[in-house]
Design a protein around this motif. Structure first.
Motif, PDB file in Angstrom:
ATOM      1  N   ALA A  12       0.833  -1.203   0.000  1.00 35.93           N
ATOM      2  CA  ALA A  12       0.000   0.000   0.000  1.00 35.93           C
ATOM      3  C   ALA A  12       0.872   1.259   0.000  1.00 35.93           C
ATOM      4  O   ALA A  12       0.579   2.217  -0.723  1.00 35.93           O
ATOM      5  CB  ALA A  12      -0.924  -0.004   1.206  1.00 35.93           C
ATOM      6  N   ALA A  13       1.936   1.259   0.788  1.00 35.32           N
ATOM      7  CA  ALA A  13       2.836   2.421   0.817  1.00 35.32           C
ATOM      8  C   ALA A  13       3.499   2.628  -0.540  1.00 35.32           C
ATOM      9  O   ALA A  13       3.621   3.771  -1.009  1.00 35.32           O
ATOM     10  CB  ALA A  13       3.887   2.233   1.914  1.00 35.32           C
ATOM     11  N   LEU A  14       3.913   1.546  -1.175  1.00 36.39           N
ATOM     12  CA  LEU A  14       4.504   1.664  -2.508  1.00 36.39           C
ATOM     13  C   LEU A  14       3.483   2.171  -3.525  1.00 36.39           C
ATOM     14  O   LEU A  14       3.806   2.984  -4.396  1.00 36.39           O
ATOM     15  CB  LEU A  14       5.074   0.320  -2.959  1.00 36.39           C
ATOM     16  N   GLY A  15       2.245   1.706  -3.407  1.00 35.10           N
ATOM     17  CA  GLY A  15       1.193   2.181  -4.309  1.00 35.10           C
ATOM     18  C   GLY A  15       0.919   3.661  -4.150  1.00 35.10           C
ATOM     19  O   GLY A  15       0.758   4.379  -5.137  1.00 35.10           O
ATOM     20  N   VAL A  16       0.894   4.122  -2.911  1.00 37.85           N
ATOM     21  CA  VAL A  16       0.698   5.558  -2.671  1.00 37.85           C
ATOM     22  C   VAL A  16       1.891   6.340  -3.217  1.00 37.85           C
ATOM     23  O   VAL A  16       1.725   7.396  -3.830  1.00 37.85           O
ATOM     24  CB  VAL A  16       0.492   5.830  -1.161  1.00 37.85           C
ATOM     25  N   GLY A  17       3.099   5.804  -3.023  1.00 40.14           N
ATOM     26  CA  GLY A  17       4.295   6.469  -3.548  1.00 40.14           C
ATOM     27  C   GLY A  17       4.273   6.597  -5.062  1.00 40.14           C
ATOM     28  O   GLY A  17       4.601   7.650  -5.616  1.00 40.14           O
ATOM     29  N   VAL A  18       3.865   5.540  -5.745  1.00 32.67           N
ATOM     30  CA  VAL A  18       3.773   5.581  -7.211  1.00 32.67           C
ATOM     31  C   VAL A  18       2.696   6.563  -7.642  1.00 32.67           C
ATOM     32  O   VAL A  18       2.881   7.324  -8.597  1.00 32.67           O
ATOM     33  CB  VAL A  18       3.493   4.167  -7.778  1.00 32.67           C
ATOM     34  N   ALA A  19       1.565   6.574  -6.928  1.00 32.72           N
ATOM     35  CA  ALA A  19       0.486   7.495  -7.291  1.00 32.72           C
ATOM     36  C   ALA A  19       0.902   8.947  -7.118  1.00 32.72           C
ATOM     37  O   ALA A  19       0.497   9.809  -7.903  1.00 32.72           O
ATOM     38  CB  ALA A  19      -0.752   7.203  -6.441  1.00 32.72           C
ATOM     39  N   ILE A  20       1.746   9.216  -6.125  1.00 34.17           N
ATOM     40  CA  ILE A  20       2.178  10.596  -5.885  1.00 34.17           C
ATOM     41  C   ILE A  20       3.267  11.021  -6.861  1.00 34.17           C
ATOM     42  O   ILE A  20       3.225  12.113  -7.418  1.00 34.17           O
ATOM     43  CB  ILE A  20       2.661  10.750  -4.425  1.00 34.17           C
ATOM     44  N   THR A  21       4.266  10.152  -7.079  1.00 34.04           N
ATOM     45  CA  THR A  21       5.420  10.548  -7.879  1.00 34.04           C
ATOM     46  C   THR A  21       5.253  10.323  -9.373  1.00 34.04           C
ATOM     47  O   THR A  21       5.752  11.102 -10.172  1.00 34.04           O
ATOM     48  CB  THR A  21       6.680   9.800  -7.423  1.00 34.04           C
ATOM     49  N   ASP A  22       4.566   9.258  -9.764  1.00 33.57           N
ATOM     50  CA  ASP A  22       4.491   8.916 -11.182  1.00 33.57           C
ATOM     51  C   ASP A  22       3.180   9.411 -11.794  1.00 33.57           C
ATOM     52  O   ASP A  22       3.178  10.328 -12.595  1.00 33.57           O
ATOM     53  CB  ASP A  22       4.649   7.401 -11.352  1.00 33.57           C
ATOM     54  N   HIS A  23       2.107   8.776 -11.456  1.00 36.05           N
ATOM     55  CA  HIS A  23       0.800   9.203 -11.955  1.00 36.05           C
ATOM     56  C   HIS A  23      -0.293   8.622 -11.076  1.00 36.05           C
ATOM     57  O   HIS A  23      -0.139   7.560 -10.486  1.00 36.05           O
ATOM     58  CB  HIS A  23       0.586   8.780 -13.412  1.00 36.05           C
ATOM     59  N   ALA A  24      -1.386   9.321 -11.023  1.00 35.27           N
ATOM     60  CA  ALA A  24      -2.536   8.838 -10.248  1.00 35.27           C
ATOM     61  C   ALA A  24      -3.186   7.677 -10.987  1.00 35.27           C
ATOM     62  O   ALA A  24      -3.079   7.578 -12.210  1.00 35.27           O
ATOM     63  CB  ALA A  24      -3.532   9.966 -10.059  1.00 35.27           C
ATOM     64  N   PRO A  25      -3.849   6.795 -10.276  1.00 33.88           N
ATOM     65  CA  PRO A  25      -4.507   5.678 -10.963  1.00 33.88           C
ATOM     66  C   PRO A  25      -5.608   6.179 -11.902  1.00 33.88           C
ATOM     67  O   PRO A  25      -6.298   7.154 -11.598  1.00 33.88           O
ATOM     68  CB  PRO A  25      -5.086   4.828  -9.829  1.00 33.88           C
ATOM     69  N   HIS A  26      -5.738   5.508 -13.038  1.00 31.91           N
ATOM     70  CA  HIS A  26      -6.763   5.898 -14.009  1.00 31.91           C
ATOM     71  C   HIS A  26      -8.160   5.582 -13.503  1.00 31.91           C
ATOM     72  O   HIS A  26      -9.115   6.248 -13.869  1.00 31.91           O
ATOM     73  CB  HIS A  26      -6.524   5.181 -15.343  1.00 31.91           C
ATOM     74  N   ASP A  27      -8.244   4.566 -12.678  1.00 32.29           N
ATOM     75  CA  ASP A  27      -9.541   4.140 -12.158  1.00 32.29           C
ATOM     76  C   ASP A  27      -9.517   4.227 -10.635  1.00 32.29           C
ATOM     77  O   ASP A  27      -8.593   3.717 -10.002  1.00 32.29           O
ATOM     78  CB  ASP A  27      -9.811   2.702 -12.612  1.00 32.29           C
ATOM     79  N   LEU A  28     -10.505   4.840 -10.051  1.00 28.83           N
ATOM     80  CA  LEU A  28     -10.559   5.000  -8.602  1.00 28.83           C
ATOM     81  C   LEU A  28     -10.739   3.662  -7.882  1.00 28.83           C
ATOM     82  O   LEU A  28     -10.494   3.554  -6.681  1.00 28.83           O
ATOM     83  CB  LEU A  28     -11.692   5.959  -8.233  1.00 28.83           C
ATOM     84  N   LEU A  29     -11.094   2.617  -8.632  1.00 25.46           N
ATOM     85  CA  LEU A  29     -11.267   1.302  -8.042  1.00 25.46           C
ATOM     86  C   LEU A  29      -9.974   0.773  -7.434  1.00 25.46           C
ATOM     87  O   LEU A  29      -9.995   0.014  -6.465  1.00 25.46           O
ATOM     88  CB  LEU A  29     -11.799   0.326  -9.096  1.00 25.46           C
ATOM     89  N   HIS A  30      -8.823   1.194  -7.960  1.00 27.33           N
ATOM     90  CA  HIS A  30      -7.534   0.796  -7.385  1.00 27.33           C
ATOM     91  C   HIS A  30      -7.406   1.280  -5.942  1.00 27.33           C
ATOM     92  O   HIS A  30      -6.870   0.585  -5.086  1.00 27.33           O
ATOM     93  CB  HIS A  30      -6.371   1.343  -8.222  1.00 27.33           C
ATOM     94  N   VAL A  31      -7.884   2.464  -5.682  1.00 27.50           N
ATOM     95  CA  VAL A  31      -7.842   3.017  -4.330  1.00 27.50           C
ATOM     96  C   VAL A  31      -8.762   2.213  -3.415  1.00 27.50           C
ATOM     97  O   VAL A  31      -8.409   1.910  -2.274  1.00 27.50           O
ATOM     98  CB  VAL A  31      -8.231   4.517  -4.340  1.00 27.50           C
ATOM     99  N   VAL A  32      -9.925   1.842  -3.926  1.00 27.25           N
ATOM    100  CA  VAL A  32     -10.868   1.047  -3.137  1.00 27.25           C
ATOM    101  C   VAL A  32     -10.240  -0.300  -2.789  1.00 27.25           C
ATOM    102  O   VAL A  32     -10.332  -0.759  -1.648  1.00 27.25           O
ATOM    103  CB  VAL A  32     -12.199   0.858  -3.901  1.00 27.25           C
ATOM    104  N   TYR A  33      -9.601  -0.946  -3.764  1.00 28.00           N
ATOM    105  CA  TYR A  33      -8.934  -2.226  -3.505  1.00 28.00           C
ATOM    106  C   TYR A  33      -7.848  -2.067  -2.452  1.00 28.00           C
ATOM    107  O   TYR A  33      -7.680  -2.922  -1.584  1.00 28.00           O
ATOM    108  CB  TYR A  33      -8.313  -2.790  -4.785  1.00 28.00           C
TER     109      TYR A  33
END
Length: 92
Positions: free
Chosen positions: A25-46
Motif C-alpha cells: 500500500a505504501a509503494l502504491g501511494v508512492g507511485v500514485a504521488i510521484t508517477d501518476h494517479a490511478p486511471h480508475d478510482l477502483l484501485h484506491v478502493v482495492y
C-alpha cells in the motif's frame, strides 16, 4: 470444538501478511504521488480494502469465540486472495 488460543505460526503469519500488505500500500501511494494517479478510482478502493481486511477481521473476530472466530478469519483471507488475484488481472 477446541478452545485454544491462536498458535504462534498463525500470529506470525498474520503479522507478516499485514506487513507485506502495508508495504504494498505504501509503494502504491508512492507511485500514485510521484508517477501518476490511478486511471480508475477502483484501485484506491482495492487498496483500502486490502489494508483494512486484517484489522477489520481482528476487531470482528475479537467479539466471537470458537468456530465463528475461524469463519471471520477465513472470510478475511478469502477477501485478500480475491484482491490479490484482481491485482494481477489489472497488471499491478
Amino acid at each position: 470444538m477446541t478452545r485454544r488460543t491462536a498458535g504462534s505460526f498463525f500470529v506470525a503469519g498474520t503479522l507478516w501478511t499485514g506487513l507485506v500488505i502495508g508495504l504494498a500500500a505504501a509503494l502504491g501511494v508512492g507511485v500514485a504521488i510521484t508517477d501518476h494517479a490511478p486511471h480508475d478510482l477502483l484501485h484506491v478502493v482495492y487498496g483500502v480494502l486490502a489494508v483494512g481486511a486484517l484489522p477489520g477481521a481482528a476487531i470482528v473476530a475479537g467479539a466471537r469465540t470458537g468456530p465463528r472466530q475461524t469463519v471471520v478469519w477465513a472470510v478475511a483471507g478469502i477477501v485478500l486472495v480475491i484482491l490479490i488475484l484482481r491485482l494481477f488481472q489489472t497488471g499491478g
